[in-house]
Design a protein around this motif. Structure first.
Motif, PDB file in Angstrom:
ATOM      1  N   GLY A  12     -17.597 -27.459  -9.460  1.00  0.00           N
ATOM      2  CA  GLY A  12     -17.947 -26.297  -8.656  1.00  0.00           C
ATOM      3  C   GLY A  12     -17.673 -26.419  -7.181  1.00  0.00           C
ATOM      4  O   GLY A  12     -18.346 -25.776  -6.373  1.00  0.00           O
ATOM      5  N   LEU A  13     -16.691 -27.228  -6.783  1.00  0.00           N
ATOM      6  CA  LEU A  13     -16.348 -27.383  -5.370  1.00  0.00           C
ATOM      7  C   LEU A  13     -14.994 -26.738  -5.103  1.00  0.00           C
ATOM      8  O   LEU A  13     -14.050 -26.925  -5.879  1.00  0.00           O
ATOM      9  CB  LEU A  13     -16.291 -28.867  -4.987  1.00  0.00           C
ATOM     10  N   PRO A  14     -14.870 -25.972  -4.016  1.00  0.00           N
ATOM     11  CA  PRO A  14     -13.572 -25.348  -3.695  1.00  0.00           C
ATOM     12  C   PRO A  14     -12.602 -26.358  -3.109  1.00  0.00           C
ATOM     13  O   PRO A  14     -13.007 -27.435  -2.641  1.00  0.00           O
ATOM     14  CB  PRO A  14     -13.960 -24.283  -2.654  1.00  0.00           C
ATOM     15  N   ASP A  15     -11.322 -26.016  -3.132  1.00  0.00           N
ATOM     16  CA  ASP A  15     -10.316 -26.871  -2.499  1.00  0.00           C
ATOM     17  C   ASP A  15     -10.539 -26.867  -0.986  1.00  0.00           C
ATOM     18  O   ASP A  15     -10.843 -25.819  -0.391  1.00  0.00           O
ATOM     19  CB  ASP A  15      -8.900 -26.370  -2.810  1.00  0.00           C
ATOM     20  N   PRO A  16     -10.408 -28.002  -0.316  1.00  0.00           N
ATOM     21  CA  PRO A  16     -10.643 -28.055   1.132  1.00  0.00           C
ATOM     22  C   PRO A  16      -9.569 -27.288   1.890  1.00  0.00           C
ATOM     23  O   PRO A  16      -8.415 -27.198   1.462  1.00  0.00           O
ATOM     24  CB  PRO A  16     -10.591 -29.554   1.440  1.00  0.00           C
ATOM     25  N   GLU A  17      -9.975 -26.725   3.018  1.00  0.00           N
ATOM     26  CA  GLU A  17      -9.015 -26.046   3.871  1.00  0.00           C
ATOM     27  C   GLU A  17      -8.090 -27.074   4.545  1.00  0.00           C
ATOM     28  O   GLU A  17      -8.366 -28.280   4.559  1.00  0.00           O
ATOM     29  CB  GLU A  17      -9.753 -25.225   4.938  1.00  0.00           C
ATOM     30  N   LYS A  18      -7.010 -26.558   5.114  1.00  0.00           N
ATOM     31  CA  LYS A  18      -5.983 -27.446   5.663  1.00  0.00           C
ATOM     32  C   LYS A  18      -6.531 -28.335   6.771  1.00  0.00           C
ATOM     33  O   LYS A  18      -6.271 -29.549   6.794  1.00  0.00           O
ATOM     34  CB  LYS A  18      -4.819 -26.602   6.188  1.00  0.00           C
ATOM     35  N   ASP A  19      -7.290 -27.768   7.718  1.00  0.00           N
ATOM     36  CA  ASP A  19      -7.795 -28.530   8.870  1.00  0.00           C
ATOM     37  C   ASP A  19      -9.268 -28.881   8.715  1.00  0.00           C
ATOM     38  O   ASP A  19      -9.937 -29.236   9.690  1.00  0.00           O
ATOM     39  CB  ASP A  19      -7.590 -27.726  10.156  1.00  0.00           C
ATOM     40  N   GLU A  20      -9.787 -28.792   7.522  1.00  0.00           N
ATOM     41  CA  GLU A  20     -11.212 -29.055   7.303  1.00  0.00           C
ATOM     42  C   GLU A  20     -11.488 -30.559   7.320  1.00  0.00           C
ATOM     43  O   GLU A  20     -10.692 -31.365   6.811  1.00  0.00           O
ATOM     44  CB  GLU A  20     -11.656 -28.476   5.961  1.00  0.00           C
ATOM     45  N   GLU A  21     -12.622 -30.943   7.936  1.00  0.00           N
ATOM     46  CA  GLU A  21     -13.007 -32.349   7.963  1.00  0.00           C
ATOM     47  C   GLU A  21     -13.393 -32.791   6.553  1.00  0.00           C
ATOM     48  O   GLU A  21     -14.143 -32.113   5.860  1.00  0.00           O
ATOM     49  CB  GLU A  21     -14.183 -32.556   8.920  1.00  0.00           C
ATOM     50  N   LEU A  22     -12.878 -33.929   6.137  1.00  0.00           N
ATOM     51  CA  LEU A  22     -13.069 -34.400   4.769  1.00  0.00           C
ATOM     52  C   LEU A  22     -14.070 -35.548   4.724  1.00  0.00           C
ATOM     53  O   LEU A  22     -14.156 -36.358   5.654  1.00  0.00           O
ATOM     54  CB  LEU A  22     -11.734 -34.865   4.173  1.00  0.00           C
ATOM     55  N   LEU A  23     -14.812 -35.603   3.643  1.00  0.00           N
ATOM     56  CA  LEU A  23     -15.677 -36.748   3.381  1.00  0.00           C
ATOM     57  C   LEU A  23     -14.828 -37.885   2.844  1.00  0.00           C
ATOM     58  O   LEU A  23     -13.935 -37.682   2.026  1.00  0.00           O
ATOM     59  CB  LEU A  23     -16.755 -36.383   2.363  1.00  0.00           C
ATOM     60  N   VAL A  24     -15.085 -39.123   3.317  1.00  0.00           N
ATOM     61  CA  VAL A  24     -14.339 -40.288   2.855  1.00  0.00           C
ATOM     62  C   VAL A  24     -15.324 -41.381   2.469  1.00  0.00           C
ATOM     63  O   VAL A  24     -16.483 -41.392   2.904  1.00  0.00           O
ATOM     64  CB  VAL A  24     -13.371 -40.807   3.944  1.00  0.00           C
TER      65      VAL A  24
ATOM     66  N   LEU B 215      -6.839 -43.205 -17.496  1.00  0.00           N
ATOM     67  CA  LEU B 215      -6.979 -41.758 -17.669  1.00  0.00           C
ATOM     68  C   LEU B 215      -6.523 -41.037 -16.404  1.00  0.00           C
ATOM     69  O   LEU B 215      -6.915 -41.385 -15.291  1.00  0.00           O
ATOM     70  CB  LEU B 215      -8.445 -41.400 -17.953  1.00  0.00           C
ATOM     71  N   LYS B 216      -5.685 -40.016 -16.575  1.00  0.00           N
ATOM     72  CA  LYS B 216      -5.167 -39.254 -15.446  1.00  0.00           C
ATOM     73  C   LYS B 216      -5.943 -37.949 -15.326  1.00  0.00           C
ATOM     74  O   LYS B 216      -5.979 -37.141 -16.263  1.00  0.00           O
ATOM     75  CB  LYS B 216      -3.675 -38.979 -15.618  1.00  0.00           C
ATOM     76  N   VAL B 217      -6.581 -37.736 -14.183  1.00  0.00           N
ATOM     77  CA  VAL B 217      -7.397 -36.541 -13.938  1.00  0.00           C
ATOM     78  C   VAL B 217      -6.968 -35.928 -12.620  1.00  0.00           C
ATOM     79  O   VAL B 217      -6.880 -36.634 -11.597  1.00  0.00           O
ATOM     80  CB  VAL B 217      -8.903 -36.888 -13.886  1.00  0.00           C
ATOM     81  N   GLY B 218      -6.690 -34.625 -12.628  1.00  0.00           N
ATOM     82  CA  GLY B 218      -6.287 -33.945 -11.408  1.00  0.00           C
ATOM     83  C   GLY B 218      -7.473 -33.647 -10.506  1.00  0.00           C
ATOM     84  O   GLY B 218      -8.568 -33.322 -10.974  1.00  0.00           O
ATOM     85  N   MET B 219      -7.273 -33.768  -9.207  1.00  0.00           N
ATOM     86  CA  MET B 219      -8.348 -33.487  -8.251  1.00  0.00           C
ATOM     87  C   MET B 219      -8.796 -32.031  -8.337  1.00  0.00           C
ATOM     88  O   MET B 219      -9.992 -31.726  -8.289  1.00  0.00           O
ATOM     89  CB  MET B 219      -7.879 -33.802  -6.827  1.00  0.00           C
TER      90      MET B 219
END
Length: 524
Positions: free
Chosen positions: A401-413, A389-393
């Protein structure tokens, strides 16, 4: 700007006039028909009079009916309460704007509409537009602001519905009363909302028409109830006088008894006596309350679609939690209708006046956000993505209900997982003494394993010398046995030679080592 106005027409095909949009068409006046004087047809209302008022509203004279609808909201607390709940519940819903496309004009037009609906006071203006729910229709004048060269609604002015009539031919086109003449509404200057509570002409579509008879019967019931309480709810004040009392004395005693009921104070001569006789009410005096409550329940059903949140009934709390004020289908219907009206009479004029006519326009949507079971959604995606199944992020972020991360924002991994340890190349482990480390395990990274894992390795290596004599040749002997009893006897003979003490000591040492490693949190 003038050329842009040439191609703009309203929903009736009438061209707009720029000068007319800058003047209030229905401003109140001190003379004429647009006055704020009060009519009170509810005073002394009778069944015959109510029937006349309702018939006249259909025949082209709705003024008294609309005044009665206003009177009903002021005189009946229950009707005012439930009608206010219905209007406030819709006016307080989330409002979103969808752009018609991704091009610059579509985005700018959507931003303009968002700017309009985010104005202070828009929710109250929406509440006024929903006056149509009770009366069948509402006319709200758009007061445009062009001070900065752009067309922006300064305010949305509610206008008294008594100032309007309907075209006598179709019965649906609203006209502004102006003395003996009826004027058509200026294009792009009005928000006309017709509430579809029931099918039919707008003047017959409001809730007030259905509630009018209930209001009349309840007014009779409450009046009779008040008379009953006045007559029988207070103790009888009985004055007594001697046989030789004069007319003056009798008059004095009567005034004294009357004053006791009003001022709670009176004086009488000592020769006169005042007794209070307790009012023992018998009969069906509860009929008045039951009848008034029943009529209120009928109003709740008409306005809210339910009675669970307004009337004291068995199971009312649970029912009220289910309905949450206004029944869901009624709320959705009101929201859909008011959104369609705003898209037609507010969104399109604002876009046309600022950007010119468009092929597609932004859309206002009103309603509760869709409830998403996030846990079930994530579990399904985790299960189905490995199956193809193909699902877009971006889609998943929107759904949870989560916004797209900013360009330089620290990401959870995801946490890093160490690579699994490969099995030894030689499947046969050499017998070794207790505590001796297998060289093959050292070569494959056993130093990176924790103390409990190493204890398990030690135990697996140490128990083999203990159990080897027990299992050697056992498979062949079991195959040669002729019965279950023979197998049992064979196993008993084999286990008799097992060094149980050594095996018990081995298990105890391993358990102690694991416990000790856990206590000190050893990882190496």
């Amino acid at each position: 700007m003038a050329d842009m106005f040439k191609g703009i027409v309203d929903r009736y095909g009438r061209p707009i006039e720029k000068a007319a949009l800058k003047v209030e068409q229905a401003a109140p006046t001190s003379t004429g028909v647009r006055r704020h004087d009060a009519l009170h047809p509810a005073a002394g209302l009778t069944p015959d009079r109510l029937a006349q008022v309702l018939r006249a509203s259909i025949d082209g004279d709705p003024e008294n009916y609309l005044a009665l609808a206003e009177d009903m909201e002021e005189r009946d607390p229950h009707y005012a309460g439930v009608l206010g709940v219905r209007k406030r519940q819709v006016s307080g819903l989330d409002i979103t704007v969808e752009a018609a496309g991704d091009d610059a004009v579509s985005v700018a037009a959507a931003d303009l509409v968002r700017e309009i609906i985010e104005r202070d006071g828009f929710e109250d203006e929406l509440f006024d537009i929903l006056d149509a729910v009770g009366k069948g229709f509402s006319c709200t004048e758009i007061i445009w602001d062009t001070s900065e060269g752009q067309w922006r609604p300064k305010r949305l002015a509610w206008r008294d519905p008594r100032w309007f009539v309907f075209d006598q031919v179709d019965g649906e086109t609203p006209l502004l009363r102006n003395g003996g003449l009826n004027e058509p509404l200026v294009p792009y200057h009005w928000i006309y909302h017709s509430a579809k509570v029931k099918s039919g002409l707008p003047i017959r579509g409001g809730i007030a028409r259905a509630v009018a008879w209930t209001f009349l019967f309840k007014s009779f019931t409450v009046k009779d109830w008040a008379i009953f309480c006045e007559a029988y709810g207070q103790p009888l004040r009985l004055g007594k006088y001697d046989a030789g009392a004069s007319e003056k004395d009798k008059k004095t005693l009567l005034e004294a008894v009357s004053d006791i009921g009003v001022d709670y104070a009176a004086i009488v001569p000592t020769s006169m006596i005042v007794d209070f006789v307790k009012a023992d009410i018998s009969g069906s005096h509860a009929l008045y309350k039951e009848r008034a409550d029943w009529l209120d329940q009928q109003v709740s059903k008409v306005v809210l679609g339910q009675t669970g949140t307004t009337d004291a009934i068995a199971g009312g709390y649970a029912v009220g939690k289910t309905h949450d004020g206004v029944r869901e289908d009624i709320e959705k219907g009101d929201a859909r209708q008011i959104a369609a009206t705003l898209n037609r009479d507010l969104t399109r004029p604002a876009v046309d006046l600022n950007f010119g006519p468009q092929k597609k326009y932004p859309r206002i949507r009103i309603g509760r956000p869709e409830q998403v079971d996030i846990k079930a959604l994530v579990e399904n995606v985790v299960s189905l993505v490995p199956l193809g199944l193909k699902v877009g992020m971006s889609t998943m972020r929107d759904r949870i209900g989560l916004p797209d991360p900013e360009k330089d924002e620290e990401l959870l991994v995801a946490p890093k997982v160490s690579a699994p340890i490969a099995a030894p190349a030689d499947p046969e482990l050499k017998l070794r003494k207790p505590g001796e480390r297998p060289p093959a395990l050292s070569a494959i990274g056993v130093e990176n394993r924790d103390a409990i894992e190493r204890a398990a390795d030690d135990m697996l290596a140490d128990w083999k010398p203990l159990v080897s004599p027990v299992v050697a040749g056992l498979e062949a002997e079991i195959a040669a046995a002729s019965s279950v009893e023979d197998v049992k006897a064979l196993l008993a003979q084999r286990f008799a030679g097992l060094d149980a003490a050594a095996l018990t000591e081995l298990l105890a040492r391993s358990a102690f080592a694991a416990r000790l490693a856990g206590e000190v949190d050893e990882t190496l």
